[in-house]
Design a protein around this motif. Structure first.
Motif, PDB file in Angstrom:
ATOM      1  N   ILE A  94       0.832  -1.209   0.000  1.00 49.07           N
ATOM      2  CA  ILE A  94       0.000   0.000   0.000  1.00 49.07           C
ATOM      3  C   ILE A  94       0.863   1.255   0.000  1.00 49.07           C
ATOM      4  O   ILE A  94       0.588   2.218  -0.734  1.00 49.07           O
ATOM      5  CB  ILE A  94      -0.945  -0.011   1.220  1.00 49.07           C
ATOM      6  N   GLN A  95       1.916   1.259   0.797  1.00 48.14           N
ATOM      7  CA  GLN A  95       2.815   2.415   0.834  1.00 48.14           C
ATOM      8  C   GLN A  95       3.422   2.692  -0.529  1.00 48.14           C
ATOM      9  O   GLN A  95       3.463   3.843  -0.990  1.00 48.14           O
ATOM     10  CB  GLN A  95       3.930   2.177   1.859  1.00 48.14           C
ATOM     11  N   ARG A  96       3.864   1.638  -1.220  1.00 50.16           N
ATOM     12  CA  ARG A  96       4.441   1.808  -2.563  1.00 50.16           C
ATOM     13  C   ARG A  96       3.374   2.272  -3.557  1.00 50.16           C
ATOM     14  O   ARG A  96       3.648   3.098  -4.433  1.00 50.16           O
ATOM     15  CB  ARG A  96       5.081   0.497  -3.031  1.00 50.16           C
ATOM     16  N   CYS A  97       2.172   1.736  -3.443  1.00 53.13           N
ATOM     17  CA  CYS A  97       1.087   2.168  -4.327  1.00 53.13           C
ATOM     18  C   CYS A  97       0.759   3.645  -4.089  1.00 53.13           C
ATOM     19  O   CYS A  97       0.470   4.392  -5.034  1.00 53.13           O
ATOM     20  CB  CYS A  97      -0.147   1.309  -4.105  1.00 53.13           C
ATOM     21  N   HIS A  98       0.801   4.074  -2.850  1.00 54.38           N
ATOM     22  CA  HIS A  98       0.588   5.479  -2.502  1.00 54.38           C
ATOM     23  C   HIS A  98       1.668   6.350  -3.140  1.00 54.38           C
ATOM     24  O   HIS A  98       1.375   7.396  -3.744  1.00 54.38           O
ATOM     25  CB  HIS A  98       0.591   5.620  -0.985  1.00 54.38           C
ATOM     26  N   GLU A  99       2.914   5.914  -3.036  1.00 50.85           N
ATOM     27  CA  GLU A  99       4.037   6.697  -3.567  1.00 50.85           C
ATOM     28  C   GLU A  99       3.981   6.811  -5.081  1.00 50.85           C
ATOM     29  O   GLU A  99       4.364   7.844  -5.648  1.00 50.85           O
ATOM     30  CB  GLU A  99       5.359   6.059  -3.142  1.00 50.85           C
ATOM     31  N   GLU A 100       3.492   5.765  -5.743  1.00 54.05           N
ATOM     32  CA  GLU A 100       3.522   5.725  -7.200  1.00 54.05           C
ATOM     33  C   GLU A 100       2.132   5.870  -7.823  1.00 54.05           C
ATOM     34  O   GLU A 100       1.954   5.666  -9.014  1.00 54.05           O
ATOM     35  CB  GLU A 100       4.198   4.433  -7.656  1.00 54.05           C
ATOM     36  N   ALA A 115     -15.127  -0.259   5.112  1.00 53.37           N
ATOM     37  CA  ALA A 115     -15.355   1.168   5.370  1.00 53.37           C
ATOM     38  C   ALA A 115     -14.245   1.744   6.237  1.00 53.37           C
ATOM     39  O   ALA A 115     -13.779   2.876   6.020  1.00 53.37           O
ATOM     40  CB  ALA A 115     -16.708   1.364   6.041  1.00 53.37           C
ATOM     41  N   THR A 116     -13.793   0.966   7.211  1.00 49.71           N
ATOM     42  CA  THR A 116     -12.698   1.413   8.077  1.00 49.71           C
ATOM     43  C   THR A 116     -11.385   1.473   7.307  1.00 49.71           C
ATOM     44  O   THR A 116     -10.585   2.396   7.499  1.00 49.71           O
ATOM     45  CB  THR A 116     -12.566   0.472   9.287  1.00 49.71           C
ATOM     46  N   ILE A 117     -11.166   0.496   6.433  1.00 53.10           N
ATOM     47  CA  ILE A 117      -9.973   0.523   5.575  1.00 53.10           C
ATOM     48  C   ILE A 117      -9.982   1.766   4.696  1.00 53.10           C
ATOM     49  O   ILE A 117      -8.971   2.463   4.564  1.00 53.10           O
ATOM     50  CB  ILE A 117      -9.901  -0.755   4.714  1.00 53.10           C
ATOM     51  N   LYS A 118     -11.123   2.054   4.086  1.00 55.91           N
ATOM     52  CA  LYS A 118     -11.223   3.223   3.208  1.00 55.91           C
ATOM     53  C   LYS A 118     -10.936   4.515   3.979  1.00 55.91           C
ATOM     54  O   LYS A 118     -10.229   5.406   3.481  1.00 55.91           O
ATOM     55  CB  LYS A 118     -12.598   3.304   2.555  1.00 55.91           C
ATOM     56  N   LYS A 119     -11.443   4.609   5.184  1.00 58.07           N
ATOM     57  CA  LYS A 119     -11.205   5.801   6.005  1.00 58.07           C
ATOM     58  C   LYS A 119      -9.724   5.959   6.305  1.00 58.07           C
ATOM     59  O   LYS A 119      -9.173   7.068   6.206  1.00 58.07           O
ATOM     60  CB  LYS A 119     -12.005   5.694   7.312  1.00 58.07           C
ATOM     61  N   ARG A 120      -9.068   4.858   6.659  1.00 61.31           N
ATOM     62  CA  ARG A 120      -7.632   4.935   6.933  1.00 61.31           C
ATOM     63  C   ARG A 120      -6.849   5.261   5.672  1.00 61.31           C
ATOM     64  O   ARG A 120      -5.904   6.054   5.704  1.00 61.31           O
ATOM     65  CB  ARG A 120      -7.133   3.612   7.531  1.00 61.31           C
ATOM     66  N   PRO A 126      -3.518   8.962   0.622  1.00 61.69           N
ATOM     67  CA  PRO A 126      -4.485   9.582  -0.295  1.00 61.69           C
ATOM     68  C   PRO A 126      -4.133   9.445  -1.773  1.00 61.69           C
ATOM     69  O   PRO A 126      -5.012   9.589  -2.619  1.00 61.69           O
ATOM     70  CB  PRO A 126      -4.476  11.050   0.133  1.00 61.69           C
ATOM     71  N   ASP A 127      -2.876   9.155  -2.087  1.00 65.91           N
ATOM     72  CA  ASP A 127      -2.481   9.065  -3.500  1.00 65.91           C
ATOM     73  C   ASP A 127      -2.655   7.666  -4.076  1.00 65.91           C
ATOM     74  O   ASP A 127      -2.390   7.450  -5.262  1.00 65.91           O
ATOM     75  CB  ASP A 127      -1.038   9.533  -3.679  1.00 65.91           C
ATOM     76  N   ALA A 128      -3.057   6.716  -3.258  1.00 67.22           N
ATOM     77  CA  ALA A 128      -3.395   5.387  -3.769  1.00 67.22           C
ATOM     78  C   ALA A 128      -4.866   5.398  -4.179  1.00 67.22           C
ATOM     79  O   ALA A 128      -5.735   5.820  -3.423  1.00 67.22           O
ATOM     80  CB  ALA A 128      -3.147   4.322  -2.714  1.00 67.22           C
ATOM     81  N   VAL A 129      -5.141   4.957  -5.398  1.00 69.45           N
ATOM     82  CA  VAL A 129      -6.516   4.913  -5.909  1.00 69.45           C
ATOM     83  C   VAL A 129      -7.129   3.591  -5.476  1.00 69.45           C
ATOM     84  O   VAL A 129      -6.610   2.523  -5.798  1.00 69.45           O
ATOM     85  CB  VAL A 129      -6.532   5.033  -7.445  1.00 69.45           C
ATOM     86  N   ILE A 130      -8.251   3.633  -4.730  1.00 68.78           N
ATOM     87  CA  ILE A 130      -8.775   2.381  -4.182  1.00 68.78           C
ATOM     88  C   ILE A 130     -10.230   2.155  -4.555  1.00 68.78           C
ATOM     89  O   ILE A 130     -11.004   3.088  -4.780  1.00 68.78           O
ATOM     90  CB  ILE A 130      -8.621   2.313  -2.653  1.00 68.78           C
ATOM     91  N   THR A 131     -10.586   0.863  -4.623  1.00 69.41           N
ATOM     92  CA  THR A 131     -11.967   0.401  -4.790  1.00 69.41           C
ATOM     93  C   THR A 131     -12.186  -0.710  -3.779  1.00 69.41           C
ATOM     94  O   THR A 131     -11.288  -1.553  -3.576  1.00 69.41           O
ATOM     95  CB  THR A 131     -12.201  -0.136  -6.211  1.00 69.41           C
TER      96      THR A 131
END
Length: 246
Positions: A94-100, A115-120, A126-131
């Motif tokens: 996740i950290q690498r996905c955020h960075e890139e 929902a808790t994962i999305k909030k965190r 914030p720079d990781a695109v999530i679904t």
């Protein structure tokens, strides 16, 4: 990928950092692939059910998630294997996905955990695109094409799968070719990351006693599993040692 056979599974011989580098490289290429995180329970599940063992051994990576596997490899082959636990590896990815700015799908678990994962994620990465996708509890047949279409619509680089063992490994083996991303079966890493469950203390994790911590959290559900799998794992490990590395 170099491997070491431990009872029923071919465990990837790789360091934590090399595993992380490989997974990110694969994800950037949108290449269909999947990784399993093996522990003693998975080894015995694969031993008792050969078809499941084939599903796991067909993965691009079978990481040594549990310390008993790392110690087992040392016992059989006199080689050190670094632990690559899903609950640690997922935050690293996740950290690498955020960075890139890479895209992630979280598939499985409950709506509350997601929902808790999305909030965190929104707060810390914030720079990781999530679904997030939470399929209803059911058979593997209910997690078919409709969910694969939703996953592909997100154009993910990484798909974290939390359906529980052996369901998540079976699902990945059957469907990963239809998904242009790296799928990783991380199971209990979802509630750990969501902080709805806690990790075992470091000393328990290093001394192969993490199972006892989880047993104390869910005794009714886990005592039979641990009694059976831990006993059989040790028996088969010593049998493999007596027969040699083959």
């Amino acid at each position: 990928m170099e491997t070491r056979k431990l009872i029923s599974l071919e465990v990837s011989k790789i360091s934590y950092q090399d595993a992380l580098k490989d997974i990110i490289a694969l994800s950037k290429r949108h290449r269909p692939a999947y990784a399993c995180f093996a522990n003693a329970h998975m080894i015995i599940e694969a031993y008792d059910h050969p078809q499941f063992g084939e599903y796991v051994n067909a993965a691009d990576y079978v990481f040594a998630d549990g310390m008993p596997l790392c110690k087992g490899i040392d016992f059989i082959y006199n080689e050190k294997q670094e632990r690559i636990a899903g609950m640690d590896f997922m935050p690293s990815v996740i950290q690498r996905c955020h960075e890139e700015k890479l895209s992630i799908v979280f598939f499985g678990s409950t709506e509350e955990v997601l929902a808790t994962i999305k909030k965190r994620m929104d707060h810390e990465f914030p720079d990781a695109v999530i679904t997030t996708l939470s399929p209803p509890f059911g058979s593997l047949d209910s997690y078919g094409e409709a969910y694969i279409e939703q996953i592909n619509a997100a154009k993910p680089h990484v798909v974290f799968v939390a359906l529980g063992c052996p369901k998540q490994e079976t699902w990945m083996a059957q469907h990963y070719r239809k998904i242009n991303a790296v799928c990783m079966g991380v199971g209990a890493a979802f509630p750990i990351f969501a902080q709805t469950q806690s990790k075992a203390p470091e000393w328990m994790r290093k001394s192969s006693m993490e199972w006892m911590y989880r047993l104390c959290q869910e005794p009714g559900r886990l005592w039979r599993r641990y009694w059976y799998t831990n006993t059989k794992f040790l028996k088969l490990l010593f049998l493999q040692k007596s027969k040699g590395n083959d």
